[in-house]
Design a protein around this motif. Structure first.
Motif, short mmCIF file in Angstrom:
data_model
loop_
_atom_site.label_atom_id
_atom_site.label_comp_id
_atom_site.label_asym_id
_atom_site.label_seq_id
_atom_site.Cartn_x
_atom_site.Cartn_y
_atom_site.Cartn_z
N ILE A 26 5.93 -9.40 -6.13
CA ILE A 26 5.30 -8.51 -7.11
C ILE A 26 5.57 -7.08 -6.68
N TYR A 27 5.80 -6.19 -7.64
CA TYR A 27 5.97 -4.78 -7.32
C TYR A 27 4.76 -4.00 -7.82
N PHE A 28 4.14 -3.23 -6.91
CA PHE A 28 3.05 -2.33 -7.26
C PHE A 28 3.57 -0.90 -7.12
N PRO A 29 3.51 -0.12 -8.19
CA PRO A 29 4.10 1.23 -8.15
C PRO A 29 3.63 2.11 -7.00
N GLN A 30 2.38 2.06 -6.63
CA GLN A 30 1.88 2.93 -5.57
C GLN A 30 2.06 2.33 -4.17
N ILE A 31 2.37 1.05 -4.10
CA ILE A 31 2.43 0.38 -2.80
C ILE A 31 3.84 -0.03 -2.44
N GLY A 32 4.53 -0.64 -3.37
CA GLY A 32 5.86 -1.19 -3.11
C GLY A 32 5.85 -2.67 -3.45
N PHE A 33 6.75 -3.40 -2.83
CA PHE A 33 6.83 -4.83 -3.09
C PHE A 33 5.80 -5.59 -2.25
N LEU A 34 5.12 -6.49 -2.91
CA LEU A 34 4.22 -7.40 -2.24
C LEU A 34 4.87 -8.77 -2.32
N VAL A 35 5.18 -9.31 -1.17
CA VAL A 35 5.81 -10.63 -1.11
C VAL A 35 4.79 -11.57 -0.50
N PRO A 59 0.19 -23.81 8.65
CA PRO A 59 -1.15 -24.16 9.14
C PRO A 59 -1.19 -24.43 10.64
N ALA A 60 -0.10 -24.87 11.21
CA ALA A 60 -0.08 -25.20 12.64
C ALA A 60 -0.07 -23.94 13.50
N THR A 61 0.69 -22.91 13.09
CA THR A 61 0.83 -21.70 13.92
C THR A 61 -0.02 -20.53 13.42
N GLY A 62 -0.36 -20.54 12.15
CA GLY A 62 -1.08 -19.42 11.56
C GLY A 62 -0.17 -18.25 11.20
N ASN A 63 1.13 -18.41 11.38
CA ASN A 63 2.11 -17.38 11.03
C ASN A 63 2.72 -17.67 9.67
N ALA A 64 3.32 -16.65 9.10
CA ALA A 64 4.03 -16.84 7.83
C ALA A 64 5.21 -17.77 8.06
N ILE A 65 5.52 -18.61 7.07
CA ILE A 65 6.64 -19.55 7.25
C ILE A 65 7.99 -18.84 7.15
N TYR A 66 7.98 -17.60 6.68
CA TYR A 66 9.20 -16.79 6.67
C TYR A 66 8.81 -15.35 6.95
N ASN A 113 16.93 -8.09 9.35
CA ASN A 113 15.98 -7.36 8.50
C ASN A 113 14.59 -8.03 8.58
N PRO A 114 13.92 -7.89 9.73
CA PRO A 114 12.60 -8.54 9.86
C PRO A 114 11.55 -7.83 8.99
N TRP A 115 10.60 -8.61 8.52
CA TRP A 115 9.52 -8.07 7.70
C TRP A 115 8.33 -7.74 8.58
N GLU A 116 7.52 -6.86 8.10
CA GLU A 116 6.28 -6.53 8.79
C GLU A 116 5.12 -7.06 7.95
N MET A 117 4.29 -7.90 8.59
CA MET A 117 3.14 -8.42 7.86
C MET A 117 2.08 -7.32 7.79
N MET A 118 1.63 -7.01 6.61
CA MET A 118 0.65 -5.97 6.43
C MET A 118 -0.77 -6.51 6.44
N PHE A 119 -0.96 -7.69 5.85
CA PHE A 119 -2.28 -8.33 5.87
C PHE A 119 -2.11 -9.78 5.48
N SER A 120 -3.13 -10.56 5.75
CA SER A 120 -3.17 -11.95 5.29
C SER A 120 -4.53 -12.23 4.71
N ALA A 121 -4.55 -13.14 3.79
CA ALA A 121 -5.79 -13.53 3.12
C ALA A 121 -5.74 -15.00 2.80
N GLU A 122 -6.89 -15.57 2.64
CA GLU A 122 -6.95 -16.99 2.28
C GLU A 122 -7.18 -17.15 0.82
#
Length: 147
Positions: free
Chosen positions: A110-119, A125-132, A138-147
């Protein structure tokens, strides 16, 4: 003691008189402005506003919209902005295509004009990390996580 009271009264009276005169002078100035003001000037201002503002689009968009042809630079910026959604959709598509095929079904971009792309990427579930987390170059930076 009598002198202090007299002096204080004199200053008080002066301040009162000055305040009344200043108030009166302000009204005199207002009257002089209105005497010099002609309805023709108001009509000129109204005409200039009508020639500049697109009232229909302003009402639709709930903001002031300037008519095309008023300023070439503004018109160019509007054209770029109008085409921005298509460009951003293409960028989101390219981002989607660059993902591993197994992730494409669970990916949301999703693209938010004031924020940028939200992927939105599912969490492992085993590691608690993003699966990608992006590619090696070109590594990504995780900005936040939510359930």
């Amino acid at each position: 003691m009598h002198c202090k009271t007299l002096f204080a009264t004199t200053i008080s009276q002066y301040e009162s008189r000055y305040a009344r005169n200043a108030h009166f002078d302000a009204h005199i100035n207002d009257i002089q402005v209105f005497e010099k003001f002609e309805g023709y000037h108001l009509a000129q201002v109204g005409r200039k506003i009508s020639e500049t503002v697109d009232f229909e689009k302003s009402a639709e968009e709930r903001r002031t919209v300037i008519l095309p042809g008023i300023d070439e630079q503004l018109d160019n910026m509007k054209r770029i902005l109008d085409g921005l959604e298509d460009i951003l959709n293409k960028v989101a598509g390219k981002l989607y295509e660059g993902m591993p095929p197994a992730l494409q079904t669970s990916l949301n971009v999703i693209y938010f004009p004031q924020i940028g792309f939200l992927v939105i990427v599912p969490m492992d579930p085993a590691t608690g990390n993003a699966i990608y987390e992006g590619s090696l170059d070109n590594p990504w930076e995780m900005m936040f996580s939510a359930e």
